[in-house]
Design a protein around this motif. Structure first.
Motif, PDB file in Angstrom:
ATOM      1  N   SER A 204      13.293   6.552  -4.111  1.00 58.41           N
ATOM      2  CA  SER A 204      14.143   4.226  -4.639  1.00 58.41           C
ATOM      3  C   SER A 204      12.467   3.372  -3.706  1.00 58.41           C
ATOM      4  N   ARG A 205      12.138   2.454  -4.408  1.00 54.04           N
ATOM      5  CA  ARG A 205      11.749   1.682  -3.618  1.00 54.04           C
ATOM      6  C   ARG A 205      12.487   1.267  -1.763  1.00 54.04           C
ATOM      7  N   ASP A 206      13.603   1.738  -1.710  1.00 56.51           N
ATOM      8  CA  ASP A 206      14.043   1.817  -0.292  1.00 56.51           C
ATOM      9  C   ASP A 206      13.180   3.218   0.865  1.00 56.51           C
ATOM     10  N   GLU A 207      13.357   3.950   0.160  1.00 51.97           N
ATOM     11  CA  GLU A 207      12.472   4.899   0.744  1.00 51.97           C
ATOM     12  C   GLU A 207      10.769   4.968   1.311  1.00 51.97           C
ATOM     13  N   VAL A 208      10.448   3.912   0.361  1.00 49.78           N
ATOM     14  CA  VAL A 208       8.657   4.629   0.452  1.00 49.78           C
ATOM     15  C   VAL A 208       8.610   2.704   1.269  1.00 49.78           C
ATOM     16  N   THR A 209       9.726   1.836   1.063  1.00 50.60           N
ATOM     17  CA  THR A 209       9.302   1.323   2.696  1.00 50.60           C
ATOM     18  C   THR A 209      10.079   1.120   3.316  1.00 50.60           C
ATOM     19  N   ALA A 210      10.724   1.989   3.805  1.00 47.37           N
ATOM     20  CA  ALA A 210      11.105   2.195   5.177  1.00 47.37           C
ATOM     21  C   ALA A 210      10.264   2.590   5.624  1.00 47.37           C
ATOM     22  N   GLY A 211      10.910   1.919   7.158  1.00 54.82           N
ATOM     23  CA  GLY A 211      10.517   2.154   8.455  1.00 54.82           C
ATOM     24  C   GLY A 211       8.609   1.138   8.443  1.00 54.82           C
ATOM     25  N   ALA A 212       8.036   0.064   7.231  1.00 53.90           N
ATOM     26  CA  ALA A 212       7.220  -0.777   7.195  1.00 53.90           C
ATOM     27  C   ALA A 212       6.458  -1.724   7.955  1.00 53.90           C
ATOM     28  N   GLU A 213       7.536  -2.193   8.848  1.00 49.15           N
ATOM     29  CA  GLU A 213       7.155  -2.890  10.079  1.00 49.15           C
ATOM     30  C   GLU A 213       6.758  -1.415  11.278  1.00 49.15           C
ATOM     31  N   LYS A 214       6.343  -0.692  11.121  1.00 46.91           N
ATOM     32  CA  LYS A 214       5.548  -0.212  12.127  1.00 46.91           C
ATOM     33  C   LYS A 214       3.563   0.269  11.738  1.00 46.91           C
ATOM     34  N   ALA A 215       3.519   0.162  12.368  1.00 47.34           N
ATOM     35  CA  ALA A 215       1.608   0.107  12.674  1.00 47.34           C
ATOM     36  C   ALA A 215       1.439   0.817  11.688  1.00 47.34           C
ATOM     37  N   LEU A 216       1.690   2.569  11.922  1.00 49.17           N
ATOM     38  CA  LEU A 216       1.651   2.996  11.178  1.00 49.17           C
ATOM     39  C   LEU A 216       2.944   4.278  11.018  1.00 49.17           C
ATOM     40  N   LEU A 217       2.453   4.776   9.515  1.00 49.11           N
ATOM     41  CA  LEU A 217       3.165   5.694   8.889  1.00 49.11           C
ATOM     42  C   LEU A 217       2.870   7.257   9.258  1.00 49.11           C
ATOM     43  N   ALA A 218       3.780   8.441   8.504  1.00 47.70           N
ATOM     44  CA  ALA A 218       3.476   9.516   8.375  1.00 47.70           C
ATOM     45  C   ALA A 218       2.968  10.291   7.242  1.00 47.70           C
ATOM     46  N   GLU A 219       1.436  10.723   7.501  1.00 43.08           N
ATOM     47  CA  GLU A 219       1.072  10.246   6.243  1.00 43.08           C
ATOM     48  C   GLU A 219       1.762  10.768   5.049  1.00 43.08           C
ATOM     49  N   ARG A 220       1.676  10.701   3.444  1.00 41.52           N
ATOM     50  CA  ARG A 220       2.343  11.116   2.603  1.00 41.52           C
ATOM     51  C   ARG A 220       1.481  11.436   1.189  1.00 41.52           C
ATOM     52  N   TRP A 221       1.127  10.551   0.320  1.00 41.38           N
ATOM     53  CA  TRP A 221      -0.103   9.886  -0.457  1.00 41.38           C
ATOM     54  C   TRP A 221      -1.464  10.332  -0.056  1.00 41.38           C
ATOM     55  N   ALA A 222      -1.939  11.204  -1.115  1.00 45.96           N
ATOM     56  CA  ALA A 222      -3.360  11.651  -1.303  1.00 45.96           C
ATOM     57  C   ALA A 222      -3.717  10.418  -1.905  1.00 45.96           C
ATOM     58  N   GLY A 223      -2.920   9.704  -2.982  1.00 44.56           N
ATOM     59  CA  GLY A 223      -3.174   8.238  -3.315  1.00 44.56           C
ATOM     60  C   GLY A 223      -1.986   7.583  -3.876  1.00 44.56           C
ATOM     61  N   ALA A 224      -2.849   6.393  -4.849  1.00 50.12           N
ATOM     62  CA  ALA A 224      -1.374   4.947  -5.052  1.00 50.12           C
ATOM     63  C   ALA A 224      -1.737   4.200  -6.342  1.00 50.12           C
ATOM     64  N   VAL A 225      -1.315   4.167  -7.418  1.00 46.56           N
ATOM     65  CA  VAL A 225      -1.169   3.181  -8.089  1.00 46.56           C
ATOM     66  C   VAL A 225      -0.305   2.071  -7.445  1.00 46.56           C
ATOM     67  N   ASP A 226      -0.416   0.640  -6.460  1.00 44.68           N
ATOM     68  CA  ASP A 226       0.549  -0.292  -6.978  1.00 44.68           C
ATOM     69  C   ASP A 226       0.629  -2.003  -7.065  1.00 44.68           C
ATOM     70  N   VAL A 227       2.186  -1.928  -8.119  1.00 42.48           N
ATOM     71  CA  VAL A 227       1.603  -2.887  -8.681  1.00 42.48           C
ATOM     72  C   VAL A 227       3.201  -3.684  -8.213  1.00 42.48           C
ATOM     73  N   VAL A 228       3.061  -3.446  -7.492  1.00 40.79           N
ATOM     74  CA  VAL A 228       4.386  -4.305  -6.576  1.00 40.79           C
ATOM     75  C   VAL A 228       4.016  -5.378  -5.342  1.00 40.79           C
ATOM     76  N   GLY A 229       2.823  -4.943  -5.047  1.00 41.96           N
ATOM     77  CA  GLY A 229       1.873  -5.894  -3.436  1.00 41.96           C
ATOM     78  C   GLY A 229       3.231  -6.180  -2.417  1.00 41.96           C
ATOM     79  N   GLY A 230       3.000  -6.754  -1.792  1.00 45.50           N
ATOM     80  CA  GLY A 230       3.647  -6.988  -0.744  1.00 45.50           C
ATOM     81  C   GLY A 230       4.002  -5.915   0.605  1.00 45.50           C
ATOM     82  N   GLN A 231       5.588  -6.049   0.878  1.00 44.86           N
ATOM     83  CA  GLN A 231       5.712  -5.057   1.372  1.00 44.86           C
ATOM     84  C   GLN A 231       5.544  -3.498   1.613  1.00 44.86           C
ATOM     85  N   THR A 232       6.044  -3.380  -0.044  1.00 41.97           N
ATOM     86  CA  THR A 232       5.605  -2.221  -0.744  1.00 41.97           C
ATOM     87  C   THR A 232       3.831  -1.687  -0.582  1.00 41.97           C
ATOM     88  N   LEU A 233       3.359  -2.562  -0.744  1.00 43.71           N
ATOM     89  CA  LEU A 233       2.047  -1.786  -0.718  1.00 43.71           C
ATOM     90  C   LEU A 233       1.265  -1.818   0.578  1.00 43.71           C
TER      91      LEU A 233
END
Length: 335
Positions: A204-233
């Motif tokens: 879900s989108r919420d799972e991706v953005t959970a904790g977005a206010e933190k300085a860093l999050l746990a490492e998950r992705w080797a790479g990404a294609v983002d088409v959303v921008g903003g808080q999601t990116l």
């Protein structure tokens, strides 16, 4: 190929009350803008940018009356430069088409010849528009990940906004290229659609953005294609693995990027911009060749909703409200 003197086009007009109205009109070839290449358009497509142009967004189009359509595929009628011969099949995406230059929502366009790319073998005109700017942008993103050294065995690749045009095709291309794709969407009902395209997981989108206010999050992705921008990116950057690469090609969420420098200076994450408008011709041609071969989605036709010019009004409103899944192809031959 003989040129008709008139043709049908969807025209956007600005009223004295500064409202924008759309109607299908009979237009004259003589009214088209200057250019050395005339193309009879068989197919176009609907992109979010087209919907903005059709509703008078000044960031896309300022001069009216205007015919939107940033994509067009059809047959050459005439070419003064000699770059193409009558009957040649071409694809036109990017540059100024459909922005201030009358675009693919008309049965004829006149443009500079350098804007056109010869239709590659293995791709039909309709498939070219099923891909269109969205597919081209997705493929550019995958190409940049590839050139940045993000290999299929590096780990999971996240695609945000995965049910949209760019996102859907990015999922399909990455899966076909052997990557493990995680598709992020706010539309739970489309999980099966995304898995059918090749997504290994859907989040879900919420799972991706959970904790977005933190300085860093746990490492998950080797790479990404983002088409959303903003808080999601911002959240994607903060959760990308050390040395990972994220491509940025959209702003449906927001044009702002609320992020700190930590992903870049502590994890060596790279953020690469994707521009499909002014992309150099040699790269443009190479990308289309790959889209005609190994990168063409197996289920491309299943990603497409087709409409004619009269059906665009409903589709414009639908895409503006986030209701489109996959791609919309506009059939100008039936309009």
């Amino acid at each position: 190929m003989e040129t008709a003197s008139t043709f049908k086009a969807l025209v956007v007009e600005k009223t004295p009350e500064k409202e924008f109205v759309r109607e299908i009109r009979e237009r004259s070839i003589d009214d088209l803008p200057a250019g050395d290449l005339v193309v009879r358009v068989h197919y176009s497509s609907l992109n979010y940018k087209d919907a903005l142009s059709a509703t008078g967004h000044p960031g896309v189009t300022r001069q009216f009356p205007h015919t939107p359509g940033i994509d067009a595929a059809g047959e050459v009628v005439s070419c003064e430069s000699g770059a193409f011969a009558p009957g040649d099949k071409v694809i036109v995406t990017g540059y100024d088409l459909g922005m201030e230059t009358d675009g693919g929502w008309g049965q004829y366009i006149r443009i500079p010849a350098e804007w056109a790319v010869r239709l590659p073998e293995g791709l039909s005109l309709r498939e070219g528009m099923a891909l269109g700017t969205a597919g081209f942008t997705a493929a550019l993103s995958v190409l940049k990940l590839e050139r940045a050294g993000v290999a299929p065995d590096a780990g999971e690749i996240l695609v945000t906004g995965a049910t949209g045009g760019v996102g859907s095709i990015a999922v399909a291309i990455l899966a076909a290229a052997g990557y493990t794709v995680v598709a992020s969407t706010g539309k739970e009902a489309d999980e099966e659609y995304l898995r059918d395209l090749g997504a290994a997981r859907v989040v879900s989108r919420d799972e991706v953005t959970a904790g977005a206010e933190k300085a860093l999050l746990a490492e998950r992705w080797a790479g990404a294609v983002d088409v959303v921008g903003g808080q999601t990116l911002a959240a994607v950057l903060k959760s990308t693995k050390y040395g990972g690469t994220v491509t940025c090609c959209g702003l449906v969420g927001s044009p702002e990027l609320p992020v700190n420098v930590y992903p870049f200076i502590l994890r060596g994450v790279s953020l690469l911009g994707i521009d499909s408008v002014q992309c150099p011709r040699d790269i443009r041609e190479a990308v289309w060749q790959r889209l005609a071969a190994g990168w063409k989605p197996d289920r491309l036709d299943e990603m497409v909703t087709e409409c004619t010019l009269p059906g665009l009004e409903v589709m414009i409103q639908t895409i503006l409200h986030g209701g489109i899944t996959g791609r919309v192809v506009v059939n100008l031959r039936e309009s």
